[in-house]
Design a protein around this motif. Structure first.
Motif, PDB file in Angstrom:
ATOM      1  N   TYR A  13      55.404  50.785  24.245  1.00 49.57           N
ATOM      2  CA  TYR A  13      55.781  49.416  23.901  1.00 49.57           C
ATOM      3  C   TYR A  13      57.299  49.254  23.846  1.00 49.57           C
ATOM      4  CZ  TYR A  13      50.912  48.824  22.343  1.00 49.57           C
ATOM      5  OH  TYR A  13      49.550  48.758  22.279  1.00 49.57           O
ATOM      6  N   THR A  14      57.721  48.039  24.091  1.00 46.80           N
ATOM      7  CA  THR A  14      59.099  47.650  23.821  1.00 46.80           C
ATOM      8  C   THR A  14      59.055  46.272  23.178  1.00 46.80           C
ATOM      9  OG1 THR A  14      61.339  47.479  24.730  1.00 46.80           O
ATOM     10  CG2 THR A  14      59.559  46.541  26.059  1.00 46.80           C
ATOM     11  N   GLY A  63      68.541  50.071  17.973  1.00 49.57           N
ATOM     12  CA  GLY A  63      67.335  49.362  18.377  1.00 49.57           C
ATOM     13  C   GLY A  63      66.041  49.892  17.815  1.00 49.57           C
ATOM     14  N   THR A  64      65.125  50.279  18.690  1.00 46.14           N
ATOM     15  CA  THR A  64      63.802  50.760  18.284  1.00 46.14           C
ATOM     16  C   THR A  64      63.830  52.186  17.747  1.00 46.14           C
ATOM     17  OG1 THR A  64      63.248  51.650  20.467  1.00 46.14           O
ATOM     18  CG2 THR A  64      62.723  49.323  20.059  1.00 46.14           C
ATOM     19  N   ILE A  97      58.807  47.799  13.698  1.00 50.55           N
ATOM     20  CA  ILE A  97      58.844  49.250  13.893  1.00 50.55           C
ATOM     21  C   ILE A  97      57.439  49.846  13.853  1.00 50.55           C
ATOM     22  CG2 ILE A  97      59.628  51.420  12.856  1.00 50.55           C
ATOM     23  CD1 ILE A  97      62.064  49.668  11.796  1.00 50.55           C
ATOM     24  N   GLU A  98      56.631  49.352  12.946  1.00 48.79           N
ATOM     25  CA  GLU A  98      55.290  49.902  12.757  1.00 48.79           C
ATOM     26  C   GLU A  98      54.361  49.604  13.919  1.00 48.79           C
ATOM     27  OE1 GLU A  98      54.223  48.275   8.976  1.00 48.79           O
ATOM     28  OE2 GLU A  98      55.121  49.937   7.843  1.00 48.79           O
ATOM     29  N   THR A 115      60.862  58.107   9.445  1.00 46.34           N
ATOM     30  CA  THR A 115      61.987  58.567   8.628  1.00 46.34           C
ATOM     31  C   THR A 115      63.319  58.115   9.210  1.00 46.34           C
ATOM     32  OG1 THR A 115      60.744  60.497   7.867  1.00 46.34           O
ATOM     33  CG2 THR A 115      63.138  60.594   7.652  1.00 46.34           C
ATOM     34  N   LEU A 116      63.431  58.124  10.543  1.00 47.86           N
ATOM     35  CA  LEU A 116      64.656  57.642  11.187  1.00 47.86           C
ATOM     36  C   LEU A 116      64.982  56.215  10.754  1.00 47.86           C
ATOM     37  CD1 LEU A 116      64.085  58.878  14.856  1.00 47.86           C
ATOM     38  CD2 LEU A 116      65.753  59.798  13.249  1.00 47.86           C
ATOM     39  N   HIS A 117      63.949  55.404  10.644  1.00 40.32           N
ATOM     40  CA  HIS A 117      64.148  53.998  10.293  1.00 40.32           C
ATOM     41  C   HIS A 117      64.269  53.780   8.788  1.00 40.32           C
ATOM     42  CE1 HIS A 117      63.787  52.187  14.263  1.00 40.32           C
ATOM     43  NE2 HIS A 117      62.825  53.054  14.533  1.00 40.32           N
ATOM     44  N   ASN A 118      63.623  54.641   8.007  1.00 37.92           N
ATOM     45  CA  ASN A 118      63.592  54.435   6.551  1.00 37.92           C
ATOM     46  C   ASN A 118      64.823  54.969   5.833  1.00 37.92           C
ATOM     47  OD1 ASN A 118      61.109  53.148   6.682  1.00 37.92           O
ATOM     48  ND2 ASN A 118      59.942  55.041   6.389  1.00 37.92           N
TER      49      ASN A 118
END
Length: 224
Positions: A13-14, A63-64, A97-98, A115-118
Motif C-alpha cells: 500500500y501507499t 513519510g510512511t 500508519i496502521e 516502533t519507528l512511528h511511535n
C-alpha cells in the motif's frame, strides 16, 4: 490534505493525495521501488564502496516509514550500525500508519515498524542495538547539518507538485550535510533536478530505475 490508501503493483500500500494526484510511493510497487532505489542503489552501493559498517543516513521525507523500516531490517542480516535521521514536515496519523501492510508482505513482525512511528519526535531513540533513529519535524529548508552524513535518501514529493524541493538551494543543504564521498539517491531522473545537483557540486549519474521507471539518479559529493 486528504490522503487515501492505494494498492500498488506489488501488493503493498501507499497513500494517495487526490488534490495533487500524487502518491507517497510508486504505483508500480511501493516496496519494490524502495528496495531498488534506497536499499540496492543507496545502502548496498555505499557499503560495497566503503569499509566502515557505521553508516549515518538522512531521509528527506520520512513519510510512511517504509525506507527506514527496510533499512532497519537490513541491520538484522548485516553487520551495519546505522544512525538514521528522518525529516518530515507533516507526519502521518496513527490511523494511516496502521493501514499499511509492509510487515505482512515482508513476512516480519509489526513491532519494529510501529516502533519507528511511535518513538517521540526530536529525540534520538534506539530501535535496536544497531539502529538509532532521530525524527525531526521540520521543513527541508531548515536542515543545517554539516559534513556528518554518509548517505541521503532523497524521497521528497515529485518536482511536478513540489518544485521548491528540487532547487539548488535545497541541494546545497544536501551537499553541505554529506561527508566527502557521501552519496545521495533519489527515484527522480528529471533534468532540472539533475542540473540543480550539478550546480552545487554533485557528480550525478543516471542509473536504471525501479519497476515502471526507466531511470533514477545517484549523486556523489566528490572529495576535493
Amino acid at each position: 490534505m486528504k490522503r487515501s490508501i492505494l494498492k500498488t503493483g506489488d501488493g503493498s500500500y501507499t497513500l494517495h493525495i487526490a488534490e495533487w494526484n500524487e502518491q507517497y510511493h510508486s504505483k508500480h510497487g511501493a516496496i519494490a521501488e524502495a528496495l531498488h532505489v534506497f536499499i540496492k542503489e543507496g545502502l548496498f552501493y555505499w557499503t560495497d564502496n566503503n569499509s566502515s559498517k557505521d553508516i549515518s543516513i538522512l531521509e528527506i521525507g520520512f513519510g510512511t516509514g517504509l525506507n527506514a523500516f527496510l533499512t532497519l531490517l537490513e541491520t538484522e542480516t548485516h553487520n551495519f550500525n546505522i544512525t538514521y535521521t528522518g525529516v518530515e514536515a507533516y507526519p502521518l496519523e496513527v490511523s494511516e500508519i496502521e493501514t499499511l501492510n509492509y510487515p505482512e508482505l515482508l513476512n516480519t513482525s509489526e513491532e519494529g515498524f510501529l516502533t519507528l512511528h511511535n518513538t517521540p519526535w526530536e529525540e534520538k531513540s534506539s530501535i535496536s542495538d544497531n539502529f538509532h533513529l532521530l525524527k525531526n519535524k521540520m521543513y527541508f529548508s531548515e536542515i543545517t547539518l554539516d559534513s556528518s552524513i554518509d548517505l541521503i535518501y532523497f524521497d521528497a514529493f515529485g518536482i511536478r507538485v513540489q518544485a521548491d524541493l528540487w532547487t539548488e538551494e535545497i541541494f546545497q543543504l544536501m551537499y553541505n550535510a554529506l561527508k566527502p564521498n557521501g552519496v545521495l539517491v533519489t527515484y527522480a531522473a528529471n533534468g532540472n533536478a539533475r542540473r540543480a545537483m550539478q550546480a552545487v557540486g554533485f557528480s550525478v549519474e543516471r542509473i536504471p530505475g525501479p519497476p515502471g521507471k526507466k531511470e533514477m539518479m545517484r549523486a556523489t559529493k566528490l572529495e576535493l
